[in-house]
Design a protein around this motif. Structure first.
Motif, PDB file in Angstrom:
ATOM      1  N   GLU A 107       0.904  -1.172  -0.016  1.00 49.66           N
ATOM      2  CA  GLU A 107       0.072  -0.064  -0.058  1.00 49.66           C
ATOM      3  C   GLU A 107       0.756   1.094   0.080  1.00 49.66           C
ATOM      4  O   GLU A 107       0.767   2.194  -0.763  1.00 49.66           O
ATOM      5  CB  GLU A 107      -0.962   0.034   1.320  1.00 49.66           C
ATOM      6  N   GLN A 158       1.539   4.009  -3.009  1.00 52.41           N
ATOM      7  CA  GLN A 158       1.361   5.738  -3.002  1.00 52.41           C
ATOM      8  C   GLN A 158       2.592   6.213  -3.487  1.00 52.41           C
ATOM      9  O   GLN A 158       2.468   7.327  -4.169  1.00 52.41           O
ATOM     10  CB  GLN A 158       1.089   5.932  -1.329  1.00 52.41           C
ATOM     11  N   VAL A 201       2.307   6.000  -7.225  1.00 55.56           N
ATOM     12  CA  VAL A 201       1.420   7.099  -8.070  1.00 55.56           C
ATOM     13  C   VAL A 201       1.803   8.547  -7.834  1.00 55.56           C
ATOM     14  O   VAL A 201       1.674   9.237  -8.748  1.00 55.56           O
ATOM     15  CB  VAL A 201       0.111   6.810  -7.128  1.00 55.56           C
ATOM     16  N   TYR A 244      -4.192   5.149 -10.511  1.00 53.30           N
ATOM     17  CA  TYR A 244      -3.987   4.220  -9.520  1.00 53.30           C
ATOM     18  C   TYR A 244      -2.699   3.412  -9.596  1.00 53.30           C
ATOM     19  O   TYR A 244      -2.212   3.307 -10.685  1.00 53.30           O
ATOM     20  CB  TYR A 244      -5.329   3.380  -9.335  1.00 53.30           C
ATOM     21  N   THR A 301      -3.591   1.533  -4.057  1.00 53.84           N
ATOM     22  CA  THR A 301      -4.557   2.623  -3.851  1.00 53.84           C
ATOM     23  C   THR A 301      -5.650   2.694  -3.893  1.00 53.84           C
ATOM     24  O   THR A 301      -6.491   3.771  -3.623  1.00 53.84           O
ATOM     25  CB  THR A 301      -3.753   3.890  -4.667  1.00 53.84           C
TER      26      THR A 301
END
Length: 208
Positions: free
Chosen positions: A25, A29, A32, A39, A57
């Motif tokens: 996760e 991030q 991105v 995403y 994301t």
């Protein structure tokens, strides 16, 4: 974006010893924020202890089972690990699958791009928020980034396997202990019955 800053930020995330889901996760991030994609998701294939997982994301993102199966069947036969949806003129079936699921870039997470080797999963990117195409710099960075992430995922999966093995072993020990206790209880009961029998027999033998 600055390539070195991108890699440094990603390494900070991957070096932290956290569980696989949290690590991916955070990695998504970072990807991105630098690539500026809509995403970033990681599809991790099933292991002995867990089923297929989609992490990134977008929370609780699901893809049709049939589409996943088709992608997994096609991609190991391709020579390249990074697949750009707009460059798939020779693979119309895969192009349709990616377009249907709004995937702009599909990256096979594997240490080798040898044929027939599927790898541990996939990295998925949406289109760029600017509307621009993915350029050569993006492809080079994604190649470097995906390899680093692949190694981190493999390490996390090994750790996860050890943890699950330890839990399984603990359950087996607990079950064996319960069985041993039940067996001991039966032996105690048999011992008490034996003592009662000997006591009764001795009394009968002493009685005229």
């Amino acid at each position: 974006y600055d390539p070195q800053s991108f890699i440094d930020a990603l390494n900070k995330v991957l070096e932290v010893k956290t569980e696989l889901e949290e690590m991916l996760e955070n990695a998504a991030q970072v990807v991105v924020s630098n690539i500026k994609a809509e995403y970033c998701l990681f599809g991790i294939k099933e292991t002995k202890f867990k089923g297929q997982r989609v992490i990134g994301t977008i929370k609780d993102k699901k893809f049709p089972v049939h589409d996943i199966a088709q992608v997994r069947a096609i991609t190991p036969h391709l020579q390249h690990a990074i697949i750009i949806a707009d460059d798939l003129e020779d693979e119309p079936r895969l192009s349709r699958l990616l377009d249907k699921n709004n995937i702009a870039v599909l990256i096979r997470l594997t240490a080798s791009i040898a044929r027939e080797q599927e790898g541990i999963g996939y990295m998925l990117l949406g289109v760029k928020r600017s509307g621009n195409m993915y350029g050569s710099q993006d492809i080079k960075m994604l190649d470097i980034v995906s390899k680093e992430i692949s190694i981190a995922i493999q390490n996390a999966l090994h750790f996860e396997e050890i943890e699950n093995f330890n839990v399984t072993l603990e359950h087996r020990v607990e079950e064996a202990t319960r069985k041993l206790r039940r067996t001991n209880d039966k032996l105690k009961l048999l011992d008490e019955t034996k003592d009662d029998f000997i006591s009764m027999a001795s009394h009968q033998l002493r009685t005229p």
